[in-house]
Design a protein around this motif. Structure first.
Motif, PDB file in Angstrom:
ATOM      1  N   UNK A  25       0.817  -1.216   0.000  1.00  0.00           N
ATOM      2  CA  UNK A  25       0.000   0.000   0.000  1.00  0.00           C
ATOM      3  C   UNK A  25       0.849   1.263   0.000  1.00  0.00           C
ATOM      4  N   UNK A  26       2.044   1.187   0.599  1.00  0.00           N
ATOM      5  CA  UNK A  26       2.945   2.331   0.666  1.00  0.00           C
ATOM      6  C   UNK A  26       4.359   1.882   0.334  1.00  0.00           C
ATOM      7  N   UNK A  57      -8.321  -7.170  -4.773  1.00  0.00           N
ATOM      8  CA  UNK A  57      -7.227  -7.033  -5.733  1.00  0.00           C
ATOM      9  C   UNK A  57      -7.137  -8.225  -6.683  1.00  0.00           C
ATOM     10  N   UNK A  58      -7.213  -9.436  -6.142  1.00  0.00           N
ATOM     11  CA  UNK A  58      -7.034 -10.623  -6.977  1.00  0.00           C
ATOM     12  C   UNK A  58      -7.997 -10.687  -8.154  1.00  0.00           C
ATOM     13  N   UNK A  59      -9.295 -10.424  -7.968  1.00  0.00           N
ATOM     14  CA  UNK A  59     -10.206 -10.522  -9.116  1.00  0.00           C
ATOM     15  C   UNK A  59      -9.827  -9.591 -10.270  1.00  0.00           C
ATOM     16  N   UNK A  70      -1.803   8.468  -1.634  1.00  0.00           N
ATOM     17  CA  UNK A  70      -1.862   7.018  -1.798  1.00  0.00           C
ATOM     18  C   UNK A  70      -3.123   6.449  -1.179  1.00  0.00           C
ATOM     19  N   UNK A  71      -3.462   6.913   0.017  1.00  0.00           N
ATOM     20  CA  UNK A  71      -4.663   6.412   0.691  1.00  0.00           C
ATOM     21  C   UNK A  71      -5.936   6.765  -0.084  1.00  0.00           C
ATOM     22  N   UNK A 114      -9.981   3.123  -5.686  1.00  0.00           N
ATOM     23  CA  UNK A 114      -9.660   2.192  -6.769  1.00  0.00           C
ATOM     24  C   UNK A 114      -9.361   0.783  -6.294  1.00  0.00           C
ATOM     25  N   UNK A 115      -9.083   0.611  -4.983  1.00  0.00           N
ATOM     26  CA  UNK A 115      -8.653  -0.692  -4.465  1.00  0.00           C
ATOM     27  C   UNK A 115      -7.452  -1.226  -5.251  1.00  0.00           C
TER      28      UNK A 115
END
Length: 420
Positions: free
Chosen positions: A49-50, A179-181, A391-392, A398-399
């Motif tokens: 994430x960061x 995220x995976x999908x 970023x957050x 958008x995930x």
């Protein structure tokens, strides 16, 4: 002018340096890294994430606005209390007063070989290494044709149900759910196993029961299997042995089960207290050595309210640093340390967090917003604050993130001085 050496540039060490009277003291801060970092967000490095630089700030840049303050890179090899000297991997420094604020390290509770087989998020380097391995498992899983082996590759076990464990497990759960999908269409999310085990009967043991229950439900909503009253006994050849004798295959084990004081060579054995921490009096001084002090995670101060010492968190470290600076600045130890508990919090994912404030426990979006605001304001550097906020915001809507990069270090040439 008195010479003060501060070992460690975490929350305790850095705040002490900031609040000391620079007209009275010449301060030298020793740390193996040349930057201050923000441990509460290490799990966001591990989950992509960061970026590491977003939560780190160079000591030299921070210290350039102070006079009589210098940074010295090094790993402490010995402390000579009689000669008042600190020996590092590169030099020997003399002091009039010594403050040990070296923080904490992973506690494997006697199973020290786990340090070589499990991943951690206790340092920036560990978190970045864990990120690389998580991405490695996803990429390998995406191209693996053997269904059984693919399920093995995509198995993640988090050990420890404290804030760090809950947060990294929640981040992995969000990756699985959101995220995976989109980014790994070749992986069926149902093939990804994420389990968190906790040795006691509740998550977030230091928080109220309501917050613990909320955190557990949030994790289950993210398809994380939570197992309470489950203790790990061994991990070898990718097989975990639990205390009840059962064994299971886990490709990736992330250890967050506990911490202990960072080992400091040269200190007498009789000054060590609970959990490998340095026992101090109410002014954070070592008994018998009033010129030596310890603050933060590495210090243990026994009081009626905290018979096992204060919690190893940011707030006690910061408050001890400010109180010690106040005593040193006035020239005498006049103000004993009294901890003011401002509450605690943990996040499990977007819109999922828990917060125990003085009189109320919050959950969901309000707790998540408070958590986000406090952590954002606590970062050093306006650039870091802006970058993390952007970023957050991007991740929230958008995930997704552009930071899901597998960055393995080059093997050669060997850096033989690492770990000195």
């Amino acid at each position: 002018m008195e010479k003060i050496i501060v070992i460690g540039g975490g929350f305790a060490g850095l705040n002490l340096v900031k609040y000391l009277d620079k007209d009275k003291f010449q301060v030298k801060l020793i740390d193996r890294d040349n930057f201050h970092c923000f441990p509460p967000l290490f799990y966001q490095i591990a989950s992509s994430s960061l970026a590491s630089a977003n939560i780190c700030f160079p000591f030299r840049r921070e210290f350039k606005k102070y006079k009589n303050v210098a940074y010295h890179m090094g790993h402490v090899k010995d402390i000579d209390l009689e000669s008042k000297r600190v020996v590092t991997s590169y030099e020997t420094l003399e002091y009039d007063r010594l403050v040990i604020a070296a923080g904490s390290a992973n506690n494997y509770f006697g199973m020290d070989k786990l340090s070589e087989s499990t991943f951690g998020i206790k340092t920036v380097a560990q978190a970045a290494h864990t990120r690389d391995e998580i991405i490695d498992r996803l990429e390998r899983g995406a191209i693996c044709k053997d269904a059984a082996r693919r399920r093995e590759l995509l198995s993640f076990l988090v050990v420890g149900g404290g804030p760090a464990g809950v947060e990294i497990a929640g981040a992995l759960g969000e990756m699985k759910k959101y995220v995976l999908p989109k980014e790994y269409p070749d992986i069926d999310p149902e093939e990804v196993r994420i389990t968190l085990v906790e040795g006691t009967g509740k998550l977030l043991g230091a928080m109220r029961g309501k917050s613990s229950e909320r955190a557990e439900q949030y994790l289950r909503d993210l398809h994380v299997d939570v197992r309470l009253n489950t203790l790990l006994k061994d991990y070898e050849d990718k097989r975990v042995t639990f205390r009840d004798g059962s064994t299971e295959y886990w490709e990736t084990v992330i250890w967050t089960a506990g911490v202990k004081g960072e080992p400091i060579p040269g200190l007498p054995a009789d000054c060590m207290g609970h959990g490998g921490r340095i026992a101090v009096d109410e002014f954070n001084r070592l008994p018998g050595h009033p010129e030596v002090m310890a603050i933060g995670d590495i210090a243990v101060m026994y009081t009626d309210d905290y018979p096992k010492g204060h919690p190893q968190m940011a707030q006690p470290a910061i408050q001890q640093a400010k109180n010690l600076a106040r005593n040193l600045n006035c020239g005498e130890f006049r103000y004993p340390f009294r901890y003011k508990d401002k509450g605690s919090m943990a996040t499990v994912g977007k819109n999922r967090a828990v917060a125990d404030l003085t009189t109320v426990s919050l959950g969901g979006f309000p707790a998540w917003f408070i958590w986000m605001a406090i952590h954002l304001l606590s970062l050093l550097g306006m650039r870091n604050k802006v970058t993390v906020l952007l970023n957050w915001v991007w991740n929230y809507f958008t995930n997704s993130t552009t930071l899901r990069l597998r960055l393995l270090p080059a093997k050669y040439p060997l850096r033989r001085h690492w770990g000195d």
